[in-house]
Design an enzyme around this catalytic site. Sequence first.
Site, PDB file in Angstrom:
ATOM      1  N   GLU A 160      29.791  36.059  44.738  1.00  0.00           N
ATOM      2  CA  GLU A 160      28.515  36.767  44.606  1.00  0.00           C
ATOM      3  C   GLU A 160      27.307  35.836  44.515  1.00  0.00           C
ATOM      4  O   GLU A 160      26.252  36.115  45.104  1.00  0.00           O
ATOM      5  CB  GLU A 160      28.560  37.706  43.395  1.00  0.00           C
ATOM      6  CG  GLU A 160      29.368  38.963  43.594  1.00  0.00           C
ATOM      7  CD  GLU A 160      30.868  38.735  43.487  1.00  0.00           C
ATOM      8  OE1 GLU A 160      31.645  39.625  43.895  1.00  0.00           O
ATOM      9  OE2 GLU A 160      31.267  37.643  43.000  1.00  0.00           O
TER      10      GLU A 160
ATOM     11  N   ASP B 198      28.678  47.770  40.193  1.00  0.00           N
ATOM     12  CA  ASP B 198      27.886  46.906  41.066  1.00  0.00           C
ATOM     13  C   ASP B 198      27.710  47.410  42.498  1.00  0.00           C
ATOM     14  O   ASP B 198      26.594  47.654  42.963  1.00  0.00           O
ATOM     15  CB  ASP B 198      28.471  45.498  41.068  1.00  0.00           C
ATOM     16  CG  ASP B 198      29.979  45.469  41.335  1.00  0.00           C
ATOM     17  OD1 ASP B 198      30.608  46.535  41.375  1.00  0.00           O
ATOM     18  OD2 ASP B 198      30.533  44.360  41.514  1.00  0.00           O
TER      19      ASP B 198
ATOM     20  N   GLU C  38      33.357  34.765  33.838  1.00  0.00           N
ATOM     21  CA  GLU C  38      33.316  36.214  34.027  1.00  0.00           C
ATOM     22  C   GLU C  38      32.309  36.866  33.102  1.00  0.00           C
ATOM     23  O   GLU C  38      31.708  37.878  33.447  1.00  0.00           O
ATOM     24  CB  GLU C  38      34.706  36.819  33.796  1.00  0.00           C
ATOM     25  CG  GLU C  38      35.718  36.501  34.874  1.00  0.00           C
ATOM     26  CD  GLU C  38      35.416  37.195  36.186  1.00  0.00           C
ATOM     27  OE1 GLU C  38      36.025  38.249  36.472  1.00  0.00           O
ATOM     28  OE2 GLU C  38      34.552  36.687  36.940  1.00  0.00           O
TER      29      GLU C  38
ATOM     30  N   GLU D 108      40.198  48.625  46.738  1.00  0.00           N
ATOM     31  CA  GLU D 108      40.565  47.317  47.278  1.00  0.00           C
ATOM     32  C   GLU D 108      41.111  47.429  48.698  1.00  0.00           C
ATOM     33  O   GLU D 108      40.817  46.591  49.560  1.00  0.00           O
ATOM     34  CB  GLU D 108      41.585  46.628  46.367  1.00  0.00           C
ATOM     35  CG  GLU D 108      41.073  46.281  44.988  1.00  0.00           C
ATOM     36  CD  GLU D 108      40.035  45.168  44.986  1.00  0.00           C
ATOM     37  OE1 GLU D 108      39.829  44.550  46.055  1.00  0.00           O
ATOM     38  OE2 GLU D 108      39.436  44.914  43.928  1.00  0.00           O
TER      39      GLU D 108
ATOM     40  N   THR E 203      30.842  44.875  51.160  1.00  0.00           N
ATOM     41  CA  THR E 203      30.956  44.231  49.859  1.00  0.00           C
ATOM     42  C   THR E 203      32.064  43.182  49.840  1.00  0.00           C
ATOM     43  O   THR E 203      32.119  42.364  48.930  1.00  0.00           O
ATOM     44  CB  THR E 203      31.196  45.281  48.758  1.00  0.00           C
ATOM     45  OG1 THR E 203      30.940  44.704  47.472  1.00  0.00           O
ATOM     46  CG2 THR E 203      32.626  45.807  48.802  1.00  0.00           C
TER      47      THR E 203
END
Length: 691
Positions: A395, A281, A374, A141, A485
């Site tokens: 996304e 991912d 989710e 993160e 990302t």
Amino acid sequence: MLLPPLSYIPLDPSHSTIRAMRSLMHLFSLYLFIFSATYDSFVHRTLADGVTPEEAKLLRDEVREMFYHAFDGYMEHAFPRDELRPLSCQGEDTIGNYALTLIDSLDTLALLGDRERFTTSVEWIGKNLRFDINKTVSVFETTIRILGGLLSAHLIASDYATGMRIPSYEDQLLHLAEDLARRMLPAFDTPTGIPFGSVNLMHGVDEHESKVTSTAGGGTLTLEFGVLSRLTNDPIFEEVTKNAVRGLWARRSKLNLVGAHINVFTGEWTQKDAGIGTSIDSFYEYLLKAYLLFGEEEYLYMFQEAYGAAMHYLHNDPWYVEVNMDSAAIVWPLFNSLQAFWPGLQVLAGDIDPAIRTHAAFFSVWKRYGFTPEGFNLATLNVQQGQKSYPLRPELMESTYWLFKATTDPRYLDTGRDMVASLQYGARCPCGYCHISDVEFHEQEDHMESFFLAETVKYLWLLFDLAAGPDNLVENGPYMYVFSTEGHLLPATPQISLVREHCSYLGAYCRSGDSRRKSYTSDTSFVEQKNNYTREFGGRMQTYLTAETSYTSAPFSGFIKGVCPGLTHGQKFGISYVNPTYTHGDNSDYKDRDRGEHSVQERQSIVIGGDQDDGKQSDDSEYNEDIRESGDSGSQSVKDPAFQSHSVVIVSNDDGGNRQTDDSNSNHDDTESDDKSSESQFPQRLGQCPS
């Protein structure tokens, strides 16, 4: 009709069980097809009321207002704390207590052309932000949000060509980025090269830190650290993150699948569920994007192999499931909201048709609830219990933007309009935008992630600006951009993208080996952290790989002296398998299949630039035969909408298997035919190859 849980199907090798498995999978695929087609027809019926160019401008302005409603709420009620609580109009520290939302929003301010707030924010961060704090943070993160935000803003603020150059700016953000990255280097000090999940910014890795990390956590660091190496002229940042990717890839299964979690010391997979969503991912994402930004073949080779395996084993058109990485047995028929990035990645790779179908299926879930939960169970066609929330994820907006950019199909503008309406009527709060804790009842939660400003509204704004007539840094700026990302803008400047060519092109960005620019040095000592896996040379920590890792460092360029053009990618880069460490809990059937009985029938391969090997995958075993229906035949040539210089060819392998090979010849072996083919594609340069 409710299907039985697929994970309960016994793995009995008897023919009756195999036939039952095939029948169930065909029924399962038909069930999903009917569900998807129903919603797809509903979506298409709405296209009559399409978005006009005038409405696109209004929607673009509405999204801009959405950004400032949330940004102003943060600055007024939460700054300098990390994130905003939009219901109670308060701030909270969630990542590291260093103005996270402001840093994450910097390049969005620049994209919107807000010179005043961009300049003010950069100057405040340069004067006030420090990382010498006793705080344990997530490596993943912190890298994608803080390090990426600082680097992107630095590249904009320091370059006149962007139109946002700050005259008083003197690389303060770059110095902060380097300091932060050096404080995270101890996390990479592991036997496998795969980093710990967390690190203390003042004291390094805690002795009680978990040795298990996610695949995404270890494999989604290459862009930010690679850019930092090129800007500071210090290779250590790029080296450690590339070694982490190699460490993960070397431990892939014989099916070219990776699991979700791995032990960074033993290299043993602790969770063997393979998928394209949670915990994995962005590993796929950064393989392709690292190639696009840095031009290194090694990343493209890994992406081609990984993508082919994902499309063969995980793709149940138009959905994706999770399977065991060793046996390909389905363990979880679930749409995970993080999977929604995949169609956008397929656009960048040039695989448009499956991206369109998958995006339509994913958007049908949004249409049903107003948001994407989710988790959505593909067997029950209901929200997965315990996964009912929507934390403002970007996304699906990201994939919508890329598909509109590639196809100019107006359906994606309608999709974006529906998303804006959902956010405005369901998530808008007094001071920002709220998490949705339950998509079925639209219950709001008092939290707003920083990525809402970094990504969610950014992709929506780009979508409508593109339709209205683009006037922004990405579409009209001086460089091609790769989005991280976290949605941060990383430009393909000569300093970043041509650094490894070593003056092979006249006039290109060049530097000598002794021209290391003066860089800011952190006061944190890393020598105390080192063990037998590290050594110190020239004042910086150099991480080495242990003997168990069976690959070698890649050369600077596949086209520069010292590299034999007749070798396969596996031979060039030395990336082979590390033998997995099995425990008593492993199924013996899986072990037997790993000893060579498994092979892969590649559904389709993707070749970018036309100079890659055809792959090594071959016929699958009877267990996985007919696990899903074959795709369309034929070939298609398209242009990458983000990088027009890369031609992309998609070749179907459903035409009789004329590109298939035996598994016994697939482990990167150098055959005579491969040599001849490679020699024709890679003319010899500046050196002799061994005979």
